[in-house]
Design a protein around this motif. Sequence first.
Motif, PDB file in Angstrom:
ATOM      1  N   CYS A   1      12.579   0.339  14.234  1.00 56.46           N
ATOM      2  CA  CYS A   1      12.867   1.193  13.090  1.00 56.46           C
ATOM      3  C   CYS A   1      14.377   1.248  12.903  1.00 56.46           C
ATOM      4  O   CYS A   1      15.113   1.568  13.846  1.00 56.46           O
ATOM      5  N   SER A   2      14.853   0.917  11.699  1.00 63.96           N
ATOM      6  CA  SER A   2      16.287   0.902  11.420  1.00 63.96           C
ATOM      7  C   SER A   2      16.523   1.381   9.999  1.00 63.96           C
ATOM      8  O   SER A   2      15.571   1.648   9.253  1.00 63.96           O
ATOM      9  N   ASP A   3      17.798   1.457   9.596  1.00 63.68           N
ATOM     10  CA  ASP A   3      18.059   1.678   8.187  1.00 63.68           C
ATOM     11  C   ASP A   3      17.898   0.356   7.432  1.00 63.68           C
ATOM     12  O   ASP A   3      17.567  -0.681   8.041  1.00 63.68           O
ATOM     13  N   GLN A   4      18.129   0.350   6.131  1.00 61.89           N
ATOM     14  CA  GLN A   4      17.832  -0.857   5.353  1.00 61.89           C
ATOM     15  C   GLN A   4      18.811  -1.997   5.610  1.00 61.89           C
ATOM     16  O   GLN A   4      18.561  -3.133   5.186  1.00 61.89           O
ATOM     17  N   LYS A   5      19.903  -1.719   6.321  1.00 62.16           N
ATOM     18  CA  LYS A   5      20.837  -2.772   6.702  1.00 62.16           C
ATOM     19  C   LYS A   5      20.576  -3.292   8.115  1.00 62.16           C
ATOM     20  O   LYS A   5      21.268  -4.187   8.594  1.00 62.16           O
ATOM     21  N   GLY A   6      19.587  -2.699   8.792  1.00 64.79           N
ATOM     22  CA  GLY A   6      19.273  -3.102  10.155  1.00 64.79           C
ATOM     23  C   GLY A   6      20.005  -2.300  11.205  1.00 64.79           C
ATOM     24  O   GLY A   6      19.878  -2.576  12.407  1.00 64.79           O
TER      25      GLY A   6
ATOM     26  N   ASN B   1      20.290   5.935   5.388  1.00 62.25           N
ATOM     27  CA  ASN B   1      20.432   4.861   4.404  1.00 62.25           C
ATOM     28  C   ASN B   1      19.150   4.041   4.315  1.00 62.25           C
ATOM     29  O   ASN B   1      19.099   2.865   4.648  1.00 62.25           O
ATOM     30  N   GLY B   2      18.075   4.708   3.871  1.00 64.79           N
ATOM     31  CA  GLY B   2      16.786   4.040   3.814  1.00 64.79           C
ATOM     32  C   GLY B   2      16.214   3.801   5.203  1.00 64.79           C
ATOM     33  O   GLY B   2      16.875   4.060   6.219  1.00 64.79           O
TER      34      GLY B   2
ATOM     35  N   SER C   1       0.858  -1.174   0.000  1.00 60.87           N
ATOM     36  CA  SER C   1       0.000   0.000   0.000  1.00 60.87           C
ATOM     37  C   SER C   1       0.899   1.230   0.000  1.00 60.87           C
ATOM     38  O   SER C   1       2.132   1.103   0.038  1.00 60.87           O
ATOM     39  N   TYR C   2       0.312   2.406  -0.047  1.00 56.73           N
ATOM     40  CA  TYR C   2       1.138   3.607  -0.201  1.00 56.73           C
ATOM     41  C   TYR C   2       0.432   4.821   0.382  1.00 56.73           C
ATOM     42  O   TYR C   2      -0.800   4.941   0.307  1.00 56.73           O
ATOM     43  N   ARG C   3       1.220   5.721   0.988  1.00 60.17           N
ATOM     44  CA  ARG C   3       0.792   7.056   1.375  1.00 60.17           C
ATOM     45  C   ARG C   3       1.930   8.000   0.997  1.00 60.17           C
ATOM     46  O   ARG C   3       3.101   7.651   1.136  1.00 60.17           O
ATOM     47  N   PRO C   4       1.632   9.215   0.535  1.00 59.66           N
ATOM     48  CA  PRO C   4       2.702  10.075   0.024  1.00 59.66           C
ATOM     49  C   PRO C   4       3.641  10.618   1.094  1.00 59.66           C
ATOM     50  O   PRO C   4       4.788  10.947   0.783  1.00 59.66           O
ATOM     51  N   SER C   5       3.193  10.741   2.318  1.00 60.05           N
ATOM     52  CA  SER C   5       4.022  11.300   3.393  1.00 60.05           C
ATOM     53  C   SER C   5       4.756  10.188   4.130  1.00 60.05           C
ATOM     54  O   SER C   5       4.130   9.277   4.678  1.00 60.05           O
ATOM     55  N   LEU C   6       6.092  10.266   4.158  1.00 63.45           N
ATOM     56  CA  LEU C   6       6.868   9.273   4.909  1.00 63.45           C
ATOM     57  C   LEU C   6       6.545   9.333   6.396  1.00 63.45           C
ATOM     58  O   LEU C   6       6.459   8.303   7.069  1.00 63.45           O
ATOM     59  N   ALA C   7       6.381  10.539   6.924  1.00 60.77           N
ATOM     60  CA  ALA C   7       6.053  10.675   8.346  1.00 60.77           C
ATOM     61  C   ALA C   7       4.737   9.974   8.661  1.00 60.77           C
ATOM     62  O   ALA C   7       4.599   9.290   9.689  1.00 60.77           O
ATOM     63  N   TYR C   8       3.751  10.124   7.775  1.00 66.54           N
ATOM     64  CA  TYR C   8       2.451   9.482   7.985  1.00 66.54           C
ATOM     65  C   TYR C   8       2.567   7.968   7.858  1.00 66.54           C
ATOM     66  O   TYR C   8       1.936   7.214   8.617  1.00 66.54           O
ATOM     67  N   ARG C   9       3.373   7.489   6.915  1.00 67.62           N
ATOM     68  CA  ARG C   9       3.567   6.036   6.790  1.00 67.62           C
ATOM     69  C   ARG C   9       4.099   5.454   8.100  1.00 67.62           C
ATOM     70  O   ARG C   9       3.627   4.419   8.578  1.00 67.62           O
TER      71      ARG C   9
ATOM     72  N   ASP D   1       1.408  -3.265   8.814  1.00 66.26           N
ATOM     73  CA  ASP D   1       2.407  -4.076   9.504  1.00 66.26           C
ATOM     74  C   ASP D   1       3.802  -3.479   9.433  1.00 66.26           C
ATOM     75  O   ASP D   1       4.605  -3.675  10.348  1.00 66.26           O
ATOM     76  N   ALA D   2       4.107  -2.767   8.351  1.00 68.64           N
ATOM     77  CA  ALA D   2       5.463  -2.250   8.184  1.00 68.64           C
ATOM     78  C   ALA D   2       5.474  -1.179   7.106  1.00 68.64           C
ATOM     79  O   ALA D   2       4.494  -0.982   6.374  1.00 68.64           O
ATOM     80  N   MET D   3       6.592  -0.470   7.014  1.00 69.39           N
ATOM     81  CA  MET D   3       6.853   0.433   5.905  1.00 69.39           C
ATOM     82  C   MET D   3       8.326   0.316   5.559  1.00 69.39           C
ATOM     83  O   MET D   3       9.153  -0.075   6.402  1.00 69.39           O
ATOM     84  N   LEU D   4       8.646   0.621   4.315  1.00 69.19           N
ATOM     85  CA  LEU D   4      10.060   0.658   3.946  1.00 69.19           C
ATOM     86  C   LEU D   4      10.279   1.645   2.813  1.00 69.19           C
ATOM     87  O   LEU D   4       9.413   1.861   1.972  1.00 69.19           O
ATOM     88  N   THR D   5      11.422   2.273   2.848  1.00 66.82           N
ATOM     89  CA  THR D   5      11.904   3.075   1.742  1.00 66.82           C
ATOM     90  C   THR D   5      13.390   2.794   1.614  1.00 66.82           C
ATOM     91  O   THR D   5      14.119   2.822   2.613  1.00 66.82           O
ATOM     92  N   LEU D   6      13.839   2.478   0.425  1.00 68.49           N
ATOM     93  CA  LEU D   6      15.212   2.038   0.224  1.00 68.49           C
ATOM     94  C   LEU D   6      16.077   3.119  -0.425  1.00 68.49           C
ATOM     95  O   LEU D   6      17.245   2.874  -0.708  1.00 68.49           O
ATOM     96  N   ARG D   7      15.509   4.288  -0.613  1.00 70.17           N
ATOM     97  CA  ARG D   7      16.309   5.402  -1.124  1.00 70.17           C
ATOM     98  C   ARG D   7      16.890   6.196   0.052  1.00 70.17           C
ATOM     99  O   ARG D   7      16.457   6.044   1.189  1.00 70.17           O
ATOM    100  N   ARG D   8      17.875   7.016  -0.252  1.00 74.77           N
ATOM    101  CA  ARG D   8      18.414   7.905   0.770  1.00 74.77           C
ATOM    102  C   ARG D   8      17.287   8.818   1.260  1.00 74.77           C
ATOM    103  O   ARG D   8      16.573   9.430   0.467  1.00 74.77           O
ATOM    104  N   SER D   9      17.110   8.903   2.561  1.00 77.43           N
ATOM    105  CA  SER D   9      15.942   9.572   3.133  1.00 77.43           C
ATOM    106  C   SER D   9      16.379  10.710   4.044  1.00 77.43           C
ATOM    107  O   SER D   9      17.252  10.537   4.900  1.00 77.43           O
ATOM    108  N   TRP D  10      15.763  11.857   3.884  1.00 77.53           N
ATOM    109  CA  TRP D  10      16.100  13.012   4.714  1.00 77.53           C
ATOM    110  C   TRP D  10      15.642  12.799   6.153  1.00 77.53           C
ATOM    111  O   TRP D  10      14.569  12.251   6.406  1.00 77.53           O
ATOM    112  N   GLU D  11      16.458  13.253   7.080  1.00 79.94           N
ATOM    113  CA  GLU D  11      16.136  13.082   8.500  1.00 79.94           C
ATOM    114  C   GLU D  11      14.789  13.691   8.860  1.00 79.94           C
ATOM    115  O   GLU D  11      14.054  13.145   9.692  1.00 79.94           O
TER     116      GLU D  11
END
Length: 258
Positions: A222-227, A240-241, A177-185, A195-205
Motif C-alpha cells: 500500500c503506497s501513495d499514487q507515486k509509490g 496523496n492518493g 468494481s466499486y464499494r463506497p467505503s475506502l476502508a472496506y475497499r 486484486d487491487a484498489m486505487l484512489t487518485l484524489r487527496r485522501s483523508w488519513e
Amino acid sequence: MPAHDLPLLIDAARVAGRVATGFAGKTARRWDKPDDAGPVTEADLAVNDVLQTTLRLARPDYGWLSEETEDNAQRLGKESVFIIDPIDGTRSFVEGSNTWAHSLAVADGGEITAAVVFLPMRDKLYAAAKGQGATLNGATLRAARQPDLSQTTVLAAKPALMDHLWHSGSAPTFKRSYRPSLAYRLALVGEGRFDAMLTLRRSWEWDIAAGALIVSEAGGVCSDQKGAPLVFNNADPRLNGVVAGGGPTQAALIAALA
C-alpha cells in the motif's frame, strides 16, 4: 504495542456497531458539512462520542484524529495516535445499504500498528497488528498476486480511469468494481477478493489508516499514487492518493500511472 492495542480496537469497534445499528439509516437525522465535505448523521456523531470516550479513557496519553472531531495540533506531539472514521461510507448508511464500516487504527511514530475495519451489517470484522498478520473474523488473510493487469479486478471510482491519469494515455484494461467505503475497499484487497484498489484524489488519513495495515499484513503493498510509503499523523491529514494490491499488481498499477 500492537498486541496491546488490537483487542481494545476490536472491542471498541463492536460497541460502535451496536450504537450505529441502533439508528435507522434512512430516518437518522442528517445534514451536509460545509465546503461540500459530504453528509454527516446523528449516528456518525454518536459513534464518534462513544469511541472517543472508550478509547481515550483506555489510552489517555494517545492523540486523537477523527473525521467527526475538530482537529487540533495537540496530536502532533504524541508518539501514539488513534485515527478514527466513525462511519466510513455515510452515504451508504443513509441509503440503508450494508457496506458502511467503522475504521479504527493506532499510529505509532507515523506508522499504523493496529487496525480494525468492522462492517456490523455484514458481520465482517477485519483486524491486523503490525508483524502479526491480518484476519477476517479470525481467519488469516492473503492478498491476491496477479501480475497481469488485464486479468485483474480493481476497486476504483470512475474518475480514476480518466485518460490523462495514465502513462499510455488511457487506463489499462482491468475490470473495474466499486464499494463506497475506502476502508472496506482496502479490506477487500487484503482479503484477496479483489486484486487491487486505487484512489487518485487527496485522501483523508481516517479513511485509509486501518485498511492500509490490513493490506500490508495480508502480504500486499500500500503506497501513495507515486509509490511512496504512507506516513500518518501529518499536520495536514491528507494523503496523496492510495494504490494498494498484491505486490505484482500494485507495482504494475504504479508503473502505469502518469
